[in-house]
Scaffold this motif. Sequence first.
Motif, PDB file in Angstrom:
ATOM      1  N   UNK A  68       0.867  -1.185   0.000  1.00 33.04           N
ATOM      2  CA  UNK A  68       0.000   0.000   0.000  1.00 33.04           C
ATOM      3  C   UNK A  68       0.904   1.236   0.000  1.00 33.04           C
ATOM      4  N   UNK A  69       0.439   2.348  -0.573  1.00 31.97           N
ATOM      5  CA  UNK A  69       1.264   3.560  -0.539  1.00 31.97           C
ATOM      6  C   UNK A  69       1.422   4.076   0.895  1.00 31.97           C
ATOM      7  N   UNK A  70       2.587   4.636   1.185  1.00 32.48           N
ATOM      8  CA  UNK A  70       2.843   5.147   2.537  1.00 32.48           C
ATOM      9  C   UNK A  70       1.863   6.257   2.907  1.00 32.48           C
ATOM     10  N   UNK A  71       1.386   6.964   1.884  1.00 32.48           N
ATOM     11  CA  UNK A  71       0.477   8.096   2.135  1.00 32.48           C
ATOM     12  C   UNK A  71      -0.814   7.673   2.834  1.00 32.48           C
ATOM     13  N   UNK A  72      -1.123   6.389   2.781  1.00 31.84           N
ATOM     14  CA  UNK A  72      -2.353   5.892   3.406  1.00 31.84           C
ATOM     15  C   UNK A  72      -2.316   6.055   4.946  1.00 31.84           C
ATOM     16  N   UNK A  73      -1.118   6.154   5.477  1.00 27.33           N
ATOM     17  CA  UNK A  73      -0.997   6.265   6.942  1.00 27.33           C
ATOM     18  C   UNK A  73      -1.696   7.536   7.404  1.00 27.33           C
ATOM     19  N   UNK A  74      -1.337   8.634   6.840  1.00 26.53           N
ATOM     20  CA  UNK A  74      -1.929   9.914   7.253  1.00 26.53           C
ATOM     21  C   UNK A  74      -3.390  10.016   6.841  1.00 26.53           C
ATOM     22  N   UNK A  75      -3.686   9.500   5.651  1.00 30.06           N
ATOM     23  CA  UNK A  75      -5.076   9.566   5.181  1.00 30.06           C
ATOM     24  C   UNK A  75      -6.000   8.781   6.114  1.00 30.06           C
ATOM     25  N   UNK A  76      -5.503   7.667   6.566  1.00 30.05           N
ATOM     26  CA  UNK A  76      -6.320   6.829   7.469  1.00 30.05           C
ATOM     27  C   UNK A  76      -6.477   7.503   8.829  1.00 30.05           C
ATOM     28  N   UNK A  77      -5.415   8.112   9.276  1.00 27.41           N
ATOM     29  CA  UNK A  77      -5.449   8.790  10.579  1.00 27.41           C
ATOM     30  C   UNK A  77      -6.553   9.852  10.625  1.00 27.41           C
ATOM     31  N   UNK A  78      -6.866  10.404   9.430  1.00 30.95           N
ATOM     32  CA  UNK A  78      -7.842  11.499   9.381  1.00 30.95           C
ATOM     33  C   UNK A  78      -9.287  11.001   9.416  1.00 30.95           C
ATOM     34  N   UNK A  79      -9.465   9.694   9.297  1.00 34.58           N
ATOM     35  CA  UNK A  79     -10.852   9.161   9.251  1.00 34.58           C
ATOM     36  C   UNK A  79     -11.465   9.151  10.648  1.00 34.58           C
ATOM     37  N   UNK A  87     -12.327   1.722   3.623  1.00 28.65           N
ATOM     38  CA  UNK A  87     -12.403   1.092   2.292  1.00 28.65           C
ATOM     39  C   UNK A  87     -13.071   2.016   1.265  1.00 28.65           C
ATOM     40  N   UNK A  88     -14.082   2.807   1.708  1.00 31.06           N
ATOM     41  CA  UNK A  88     -14.739   3.771   0.798  1.00 31.06           C
ATOM     42  C   UNK A  88     -13.755   4.846   0.386  1.00 31.06           C
ATOM     43  N   UNK A  89     -12.953   5.234   1.365  1.00 29.85           N
ATOM     44  CA  UNK A  89     -11.991   6.311   1.127  1.00 29.85           C
ATOM     45  C   UNK A  89     -11.010   5.945   0.016  1.00 29.85           C
ATOM     46  N   UNK A  90     -10.628   4.666  -0.019  1.00 34.01           N
ATOM     47  CA  UNK A  90      -9.627   4.255  -1.011  1.00 34.01           C
ATOM     48  C   UNK A  90     -10.247   3.511  -2.205  1.00 34.01           C
ATOM     49  N   UNK A  91     -11.555   3.549  -2.273  1.00 34.03           N
ATOM     50  CA  UNK A  91     -12.226   2.880  -3.395  1.00 34.03           C
ATOM     51  C   UNK A  91     -11.867   3.587  -4.698  1.00 34.03           C
ATOM     52  N   UNK A  92     -11.811   2.813  -5.758  1.00 38.44           N
ATOM     53  CA  UNK A  92     -11.483   3.344  -7.093  1.00 38.44           C
ATOM     54  C   UNK A  92     -10.095   3.980  -7.176  1.00 38.44           C
ATOM     55  N   UNK A  93      -9.219   3.627  -6.254  1.00 42.87           N
ATOM     56  CA  UNK A  93      -7.839   4.113  -6.343  1.00 42.87           C
ATOM     57  C   UNK A  93      -6.975   2.989  -6.918  1.00 42.87           C
ATOM     58  N   UNK A  94      -5.703   3.251  -7.050  1.00 42.39           N
ATOM     59  CA  UNK A  94      -4.801   2.203  -7.555  1.00 42.39           C
ATOM     60  C   UNK A  94      -4.603   1.091  -6.537  1.00 42.39           C
ATOM     61  N   UNK A  95      -4.794   1.446  -5.313  1.00 47.71           N
ATOM     62  CA  UNK A  95      -4.614   0.437  -4.252  1.00 47.71           C
ATOM     63  C   UNK A  95      -5.843   0.465  -3.344  1.00 47.71           C
TER      64      UNK A  95
END
Lengths: 385, 232
Positions: free
Chosen positions: A66-77, A227-235
């Motif tokens: 998974x891209x490292x950027x997911x760490x911060x993006x997930x933290x914001x949920x 999962x909705x947040x990362x839907x339709x992404x590359x990962x």
Amino acid sequence: MKDLYLVYKNLTRKKMRLFLTTFAIFIAFLIFGAIMTLRGALNSGVEMSADNRLVVVHKTNFTNPLPYSYVNKTQAIEGVKQVTHANWFGGYYQEPANQVVTFAVDPESYLEVYPELVVEPTQRNAWLNNQASVLVGERIALANGWKVGDSIPLSSNIFSHKDGGQTWDFVIAGIFSGAEEKTDTSYVLFHYKYFNETQSWGGDNIGWLIITTLDPSMNESVAKAIDSNFANSNAETDTSTEQAFNKAFIEQIGNIGLIIFGVVFMAFFTILIVVGNTMVLAIRERTAEIAVLKTLGFESMRIFKMVLIESCLLAFLGGLLGLGAAYLLIQVASEYLARFLPNLVLDQSILLQALGYMLLLGLVTGIAPAISALRLNIITAFNRG
Amino acid sequence: MSSQNLFELSQVAKRFTKGKETISIFHDLNMQIKEGDFLAIMGPSGSGKTTLLNLLGGVDQPTEGQITFDGQRIDNLSEGQLAKWRANNIGFIFQFYNLMPMLNAARNVELPLLLTNMSRSERKQQVKVALELVGLSDRASHMPSEMSGGQQQRVAIARAVVSDPKFLLCDEPTGDLDRQTADEILQTLQLLNEKFGKTIVMVTHDPSAAKFAKHTVHLNKGEFVKAEELLV
């Protein structure tokens, strides 16, 4: 108590039969002890899972990064308390056969998300402050004879070092133990940042995310939100509770529960028939003796109890021997399998279950002959004799 | 010697049902056995000897009539009460000894004492006395399979008397023994009767054995008859 000697003499009167029956029960409980311990070891990850921990992996396959950027993006949920991440290193020590489960992690957040990993504060700080150091679980340390301050080379069978080769040199900064006996301490942790900087390919990717929610009741909504947040992404992601993730991981081998149930059921069913038949024959042979005891004044209920005690003693004799052998077998096996099955322990719950099954086996196999002894009519018995 | 009745059978009937057929063993049988008596019961096969013995021993109950032992009715006792009564009052001696093959002589003799509140040491003492009485103190640790028929029967006698019952029931006690051994066993029974005051009822086919008893009665088709009538 006075009848115990009589019960004992009846039990031991035919040595070969006693040996064979005991051996059959011995085998059943050896299988039971070993298989249940194996199941416990396989399930320990499931059992030890925290209620509010979720695992986020790549939707296609959990081995995809998974891209490292997911760490911060997930933290914001909303509902997410903490986020950490881990990468599979695929490590071994000195020889490929000597595998060492090794993860590259973010040290601080990892220890916060896994509070069951207990580290002395000085060792914790030493690890946090030295990127080229590792934190080692006490079980793997014990298996390899490692201690704090040792320099250990860990090689990867997946990644290459930027400087060439596949070996990273580490210093052991600390050794962590588990808050509970079943906590897995058979792996090694090192800095993700160091890993990311020194590996030759695949940078800025993480293997999976581990998050904690503010409350277990929010698990479902948080998982959906991620999962909705990362839907339709590359990962795209697949988020599940740690428990569900661990269970699914184990069930890749097959339906462990069903396999174990099948093996244990077959073993016990066979033993039930063998021991039940033996007890019926043993009591039938003693028809005249039971009639004599009744004639002398032994009450029917007393004889009923004696037969049941005898069948229970038989079950406990074979059962305890089998369980003892299972314990020894597991002790030996656990030394060899420590890296793969760290929690190979014949624990108290298995012991209690086994004792329960011994009692049940004794009662089930003894009840029919005990009833026939109870109902035995003295005159009929003597006429038969 | 007391002349009180130890056993009284009054209008006792015993019938068995076999399929649709009812077989009557006794009809209106009356009998008294005095305390201190040594009674031999003889008769042909099917005469009712064993059934009578079973009734006296409380292992069977009459269809009709009363059986009184030492003033107490036993024909209306429950199975559990009868078991206790047997343990307290009756010593049994069987034709084929019926010793427990996995127990040594001492442990076999001890069996009736397991039904009492005696301690292990008291039981051991009592067993020792009983084995001495039958002349087998040196065989206490022997298994039945290591003893002759006569010795086994003497162990069975020791087992019958160890709890000091008033009444001994012997079912063909010498039926499986040679003449000399049989006489030794019968002498032991005589001793128990004469010296220790045991009331004994012995079922036998053997007229020589019956001679050791004080009285002999003859059963035929469920009725007491004179000896001469059996020859007819």
